[in-house]
Write an enzyme that holds these catalytic residues in place. Structure first.
Site, PDB file in Angstrom:
ATOM      1  N   LYS A  45       1.933 -23.052 -70.227  1.00  0.00           N
ATOM      2  CA  LYS A  45       0.586 -23.512 -69.857  1.00  0.00           C
ATOM      3  C   LYS A  45       0.630 -24.897 -69.197  1.00  0.00           C
ATOM      4  O   LYS A  45      -0.187 -25.191 -68.325  1.00  0.00           O
ATOM      5  CB  LYS A  45      -0.344 -23.477 -71.076  1.00  0.00           C
ATOM      6  CG  LYS A  45      -0.625 -22.052 -71.584  1.00  0.00           C
ATOM      7  CD  LYS A  45      -1.306 -21.171 -70.538  1.00  0.00           C
ATOM      8  CE  LYS A  45      -1.693 -19.803 -71.074  1.00  0.00           C
ATOM      9  NZ  LYS A  45      -2.378 -18.951 -70.071  1.00  0.00           N
TER      10      LYS A  45
ATOM     11  N   TYR B   6       4.956 -21.244 -75.327  1.00  0.00           N
ATOM     12  CA  TYR B   6       3.601 -21.083 -74.787  1.00  0.00           C
ATOM     13  C   TYR B   6       3.137 -22.377 -74.112  1.00  0.00           C
ATOM     14  O   TYR B   6       2.597 -22.345 -73.002  1.00  0.00           O
ATOM     15  CB  TYR B   6       2.655 -20.690 -75.923  1.00  0.00           C
ATOM     16  CG  TYR B   6       1.233 -20.410 -75.506  1.00  0.00           C
ATOM     17  CD1 TYR B   6       0.904 -19.250 -74.805  1.00  0.00           C
ATOM     18  CD2 TYR B   6       0.203 -21.289 -75.835  1.00  0.00           C
ATOM     19  CE1 TYR B   6      -0.404 -18.975 -74.434  1.00  0.00           C
ATOM     20  CE2 TYR B   6      -1.110 -21.022 -75.478  1.00  0.00           C
ATOM     21  CZ  TYR B   6      -1.414 -19.864 -74.771  1.00  0.00           C
ATOM     22  OH  TYR B   6      -2.714 -19.603 -74.408  1.00  0.00           O
TER      23      TYR B   6
END
Ligand SMILES: NC(=O)c1ccc[n+]([C@@H]2O[C@H](COP(=O)([O-])OP(=O)(O)OC[C@H]3O[C@@H](n4cnc5c(N)ncnc54)[C@H](OP(=O)(O)O)[C@@H]3O)[C@@H](O)[C@H]2O)c1
Length: 264
Positions: A152, A148
């Site tokens: 990002k 993740y």
């Protein structure tokens, strides 16, 4: 930007933050093109929005055919909000090749591809904008979130580059980094971890208010939500060793919840 009368494509509208953004944008007088994979929440949302002229397209944006169907419906868009995303609280050792591909496809490839496809249209407008929704984890590498965080960090870098590439055009490029927010993206193990570590959780409405405010600004900008998170992002840039030390102390707790999350 004055949002009244603007046509806005919002991805992830069936989710927690997306539906809050939709409600606030509609209240500002924008016409919305909403998208998500599940039809029922999109249908329910559209029935409760202020104003008319709102539409939705059900699409799994990981499927190129469905992504094109969305683009075909987006012929008059002034603003693109890339909000759709997935998260996965899982140690890398417990992740599969498919987990890696799914994370990068959903959180990186899809928003970049939508920016790329819609840019020619946005550049024809007198006023246009892109907002990419990142995360506090786009500035701090966090254990249990390596996939993740990679996604990002990537979208933050992409947004910064694009903002600079379009700095002399009328297309504003914004980046919004929410911290933990109360939506279904967070599993019960994630919520328990956040409680145990004292991590503040925002409401989706707070995030939506920040996003609408960002769009209404006259120039491109980047915003992170929440003070400790902003501080830790800066500290991480200046003295990553200090953050390494703090997170090492949390590691046994983080590992325990990551394994619990993975078992469920
Ligand atoms: N909640 C947090 O703690 C938090 C913190 C920082 C950043 N964010 C970011 O905020 C954004 C919104 O998240 P959220 O909290 O609102 O999560 P959410 O409630 O789970 O919503 C996620 C949205 O993304 C859509 N989506 C996921 N994969 C998709 C795909 N392949 N094609 C089309 N749509 C897809 C979902 O559609 P369906 O539900 O219809 O499948 C849903 O509308 C994400 O980018 C997330 O990374 C969230």
């Amino acid at each position: 930007m004055n949002l009244k009368g603007k046509t806005i494509l919002l991805t992830g509208a069936s989710g927690g933050i997306g539906s809050a953004i939709a409600r606030q944008l509609a209240a500002e007088g924008a016409s919305l093109l909403l998208t998500g994979r599940r039809e029922q929440p999109l249908q329910q949302l559209i029935n409760t929005l202020y104003g008319d002229g709102h539409h939705y397209v059900v699409a799994d944006l990981g499927d190129p055919v469905q992504r094109q169907q969305l683009l075909d419906a987006a012929e008059d868009v002034d603003v693109l909000i890339n909000n759709a995303g997935i998260s996965d609280f899982r140690l890398l050792a417990d992740s599969s090749e498919q987990d890696i591909q799914r994370m990068l496809a959903t959180n990186v490839e899809i928003p970049i591809s939508l920016c790329h496809s819609l840019l020619p249209l946005l550049q024809q407008k007198n006023e246009a904008a892109i907002v990419n929704v990142g995360s506090a984890f786009g500035a701090i590498g966090y254990p249990g979130y390596s996939l993740y965080c990679s996604s990002k960090f990537a979208i933050r870098g992409f947004t910064e580059s694009l903002r600079r590439e379009l700095a002399d055009t009328q297309v504003q490029v914004h980046y919004l980094a929410p911290r933990a927010t109360s939506t279904e993206i967070n599993t019960s193990a994630v919520n328990e971890l956040n409680r145990e570590l004292g991590t503040v959780t925002d409401s989706p409405e707070r995030v939506a208010t920040e996003l609408v405010d960002l769009l209404q600004r006259p120039s491109s900008s980047s915003r992170a939500i929440g003070w400790p998170e902003k501080f830790f992002a800066r500290l991480n840039g200046l003295a990553p060793g200090l953050v390494d030390g703090a997170l090492k102390k949390q590691l046994p707790t983080i590992r325990r919840y990551a394994r619990l999350n993975h078992q469920n």
